[in-house]
Write an enzyme that holds these catalytic residues in place. Sequence first.
Site, PDB file in Angstrom:
ATOM      1  N   ARG A  26       2.677  -8.171  12.311  1.00  0.00           N
ATOM      2  CA  ARG A  26       1.732  -7.312  11.589  1.00  0.00           C
ATOM      3  C   ARG A  26       1.787  -7.672  10.106  1.00  0.00           C
ATOM      4  O   ARG A  26       2.840  -7.571   9.480  1.00  0.00           O
ATOM      5  CB  ARG A  26       2.116  -5.838  11.788  1.00  0.00           C
ATOM      6  CG  ARG A  26       1.287  -4.916  10.971  1.00  0.00           C
ATOM      7  CD  ARG A  26       1.592  -3.436  11.204  1.00  0.00           C
ATOM      8  NE  ARG A  26       0.865  -2.716  10.204  1.00  0.00           N
ATOM      9  CZ  ARG A  26       1.392  -1.883   9.319  1.00  0.00           C
ATOM     10  NH1 ARG A  26       2.667  -1.579   9.353  1.00  0.00           N
ATOM     11  NH2 ARG A  26       0.633  -1.320   8.399  1.00  0.00           N
ATOM     12  N   HIS A  45      -3.642  -2.439   2.857  1.00  0.00           N
ATOM     13  CA  HIS A  45      -2.279  -1.982   2.580  1.00  0.00           C
ATOM     14  C   HIS A  45      -2.164  -1.848   1.061  1.00  0.00           C
ATOM     15  O   HIS A  45      -1.380  -2.542   0.416  1.00  0.00           O
ATOM     16  CB  HIS A  45      -1.269  -2.957   3.175  1.00  0.00           C
ATOM     17  CG  HIS A  45       0.108  -2.388   3.359  1.00  0.00           C
ATOM     18  ND1 HIS A  45       0.778  -2.367   4.570  1.00  0.00           N
ATOM     19  CD2 HIS A  45       0.962  -1.820   2.481  1.00  0.00           C
ATOM     20  CE1 HIS A  45       1.974  -1.824   4.423  1.00  0.00           C
ATOM     21  NE2 HIS A  45       2.122  -1.489   3.151  1.00  0.00           N
ATOM     22  N   GLU A  99      -0.963   3.859   6.102  1.00  0.00           N
ATOM     23  CA  GLU A  99      -0.467   5.043   5.406  1.00  0.00           C
ATOM     24  C   GLU A  99      -1.462   5.603   4.392  1.00  0.00           C
ATOM     25  O   GLU A  99      -1.193   5.610   3.168  1.00  0.00           O
ATOM     26  CB  GLU A  99       0.880   4.727   4.737  1.00  0.00           C
ATOM     27  CG  GLU A  99       1.914   4.221   5.723  1.00  0.00           C
ATOM     28  CD  GLU A  99       3.284   3.964   5.095  1.00  0.00           C
ATOM     29  OE1 GLU A  99       3.437   4.139   3.873  1.00  0.00           O
ATOM     30  OE2 GLU A  99       4.205   3.599   5.847  1.00  0.00           O
ATOM     31  N   ASN A 124       4.410   4.911  11.568  1.00  0.00           N
ATOM     32  CA  ASN A 124       5.456   4.396  10.683  1.00  0.00           C
ATOM     33  C   ASN A 124       6.474   5.509  10.515  1.00  0.00           C
ATOM     34  O   ASN A 124       6.161   6.559   9.951  1.00  0.00           O
ATOM     35  CB  ASN A 124       4.886   4.037   9.303  1.00  0.00           C
ATOM     36  CG  ASN A 124       3.897   2.883   9.360  1.00  0.00           C
ATOM     37  OD1 ASN A 124       3.655   2.302  10.422  1.00  0.00           O
ATOM     38  ND2 ASN A 124       3.327   2.541   8.228  1.00  0.00           N
ATOM     39  N   TYR A 182      10.401   6.522   9.233  1.00  0.00           N
ATOM     40  CA  TYR A 182      11.640   6.164   8.533  1.00  0.00           C
ATOM     41  C   TYR A 182      12.650   7.297   8.530  1.00  0.00           C
ATOM     42  O   TYR A 182      13.841   7.069   8.653  1.00  0.00           O
ATOM     43  CB  TYR A 182      11.342   5.763   7.077  1.00  0.00           C
ATOM     44  CG  TYR A 182      10.611   4.454   6.976  1.00  0.00           C
ATOM     45  CD1 TYR A 182      11.306   3.267   6.875  1.00  0.00           C
ATOM     46  CD2 TYR A 182       9.217   4.408   7.027  1.00  0.00           C
ATOM     47  CE1 TYR A 182      10.648   2.045   6.807  1.00  0.00           C
ATOM     48  CE2 TYR A 182       8.540   3.201   6.959  1.00  0.00           C
ATOM     49  CZ  TYR A 182       9.257   2.016   6.853  1.00  0.00           C
ATOM     50  OH  TYR A 182       8.601   0.815   6.803  1.00  0.00           O
ATOM     51  N   GLU A 206       6.035   0.599  11.949  1.00  0.00           N
ATOM     52  CA  GLU A 206       7.076   0.340  10.940  1.00  0.00           C
ATOM     53  C   GLU A 206       8.289   1.197  11.240  1.00  0.00           C
ATOM     54  O   GLU A 206       8.156   2.380  11.599  1.00  0.00           O
ATOM     55  CB  GLU A 206       6.609   0.689   9.514  1.00  0.00           C
ATOM     56  CG  GLU A 206       5.615  -0.255   8.915  1.00  0.00           C
ATOM     57  CD  GLU A 206       5.256   0.089   7.473  1.00  0.00           C
ATOM     58  OE1 GLU A 206       6.065   0.738   6.772  1.00  0.00           O
ATOM     59  OE2 GLU A 206       4.149  -0.289   7.058  1.00  0.00           O
TER      60      GLU A 206
HETATM   61  O1  IFM Z   1       7.418  -1.015   1.936  1.00  0.00           O
HETATM   62  C1  IFM Z   1       6.810   0.102   2.494  1.00  0.00           C
HETATM   63  C2  IFM Z   1       5.513  -0.261   3.150  1.00  0.00           C
HETATM   64  O2  IFM Z   1       4.637  -0.887   2.262  1.00  0.00           O
HETATM   65  C3  IFM Z   1       4.829   0.959   3.701  1.00  0.00           C
HETATM   66  N1  IFM Z   1       5.711   1.755   4.503  1.00  0.00           N
HETATM   67  C4  IFM Z   1       7.026   2.034   3.993  1.00  0.00           C
HETATM   68  C5  IFM Z   1       7.691   0.758   3.529  1.00  0.00           C
HETATM   69  C6  IFM Z   1       9.111   1.062   2.988  1.00  0.00           C
HETATM   70  O3  IFM Z   1       9.043   1.970   1.930  1.00  0.00           O
END
Ligand code: IFM
Length: 452
Positions: free
Chosen positions: A80, A124, A169, A296, A298, A355
């Site tokens: 990606r 992006h 995002e 995504n 985290y 992500e």
């Molecule tokens: O680096 C970023 C990415 O551009 C978008 N999602 C989160 C990642 C880590 O912060």
Amino acid sequence: MSNDGFLSFPQSFLWGVSTSAYQIEGAVDEDGRGLSIWDTFCRQPGKVRNGENGDVAADHYHRWQEDVHIMAELGLKAYRFSIAWPRILPSGYGAVNPKGLDFYGRLVDALLAKGIEPFPTLYHWDLPQALQDRGGWPNRDTAYYFAEYAQVIAEALGDRVTYWITHNEPFVAAVLGYFTGEHAPGVQDPVAAFQAGHHLLLSHGLAAQALRETARLRPHVGIALNLSPVYPASESEADRQAAVRFDGVLNRMFLDPLFRRQYPQDLLNLLGGLFPQPEPGDLDRIGAPLDFLGVNYYSRIVVRHDPEFPLIQAVQVQPEGAEYSQMWEIYPQGMYDLLTRIWADYRPAYVLVTENGIPVADAPDLDGRVRDERRIRYLRDHLVQVHRAMSDGVPLRGYFVWSLLDNFEWAHGYAMRFGLVYVDYATQQRIVKDSGRWYAQVVAENGVRVGE
Ligand code: IFM
């Protein structure tokens, strides 16, 4: 699907990595690329750590063949990446730059030749500066320019690319770009931020339609959202309500229009006149069926009620006793909670984790090896939760590590290293980290060894 100590994944599972154009490409003034809002933002004092910028980044624009080679060596099934709008349409619309199209055409061909499925993301965060000069995302016209851009790309690559992601995002693009000002273009105006959010979603709908009408291969079109489960900091009713409001702005503001063709009523009540009035037909465009949802993930968000905090009267807290990375709490269980909640509430056709990753202060040891055990543990623990969600019925078809390479982490500059591959920025040498080798083994075995 699982034996003791080994979690196996379906045969067709898409194991991938993610990157984005401004974070890795560099070559910002080569081959006719126009300026983006990040080129401008990075030059404003105090916006990016140490005044750093993406001028060179990981030099991927020149080293893309080496990077494809590394992906092939790791056995990856999917890549990606994002397409830089200002490389294709330097003024945002109008004249197309053939050298920009050629670059991504060559990249796609090289990936396909190695059996790696390309997953281009159209946006992006690198809006052409010329469009920001006309108002940027708060200007409705930008959504229509984006659809024109999508059509140009679909004409050029739609005979070879199957999977498309319109936006990465949109929450971050709208809220950090136009509300907090931490990201380009650095605007601090809540009305502009919510207009930007709506126009990003509208542009998604318009671009999805353009891709479907233009691409020669039957496209799978999705969007990648940054989503987090939101938990109250205490059992109190005030904190519980604060969590609902935070969830509204972070998650439901995007999921509801995409899957239900409406904005959440509690959010509209909360934001009142700050929220734009959609024009007739907008929500039908936004809510046209998606082929897949990109998630995504985290970290989780824990919030408490705070009457002083503007608009949502809720602030994020860092729970005591939790484990933290350089940027966020590490909370693998949140992956399961999020995926199962999305499935229960929205029933997407299928889901890709587009992500997941962790910043670690990596450095090569004396022997040149990068021993990033912490990243391996993070990825393994999250994959266990992905597997659990699949076992409980969530239709997950792929997982992408953020990121292939160490890269430019926006306002943090180069301080955060997310790569499976270490980049020595002085020489641009690439070193596959231990996590990269570990991930290659996951891909080769099509599963995760646990309890090792
Ligand atoms: O680096 C970023 C990415 O551009 C978008 N999602 C989160 C990642 C880590 O912060």
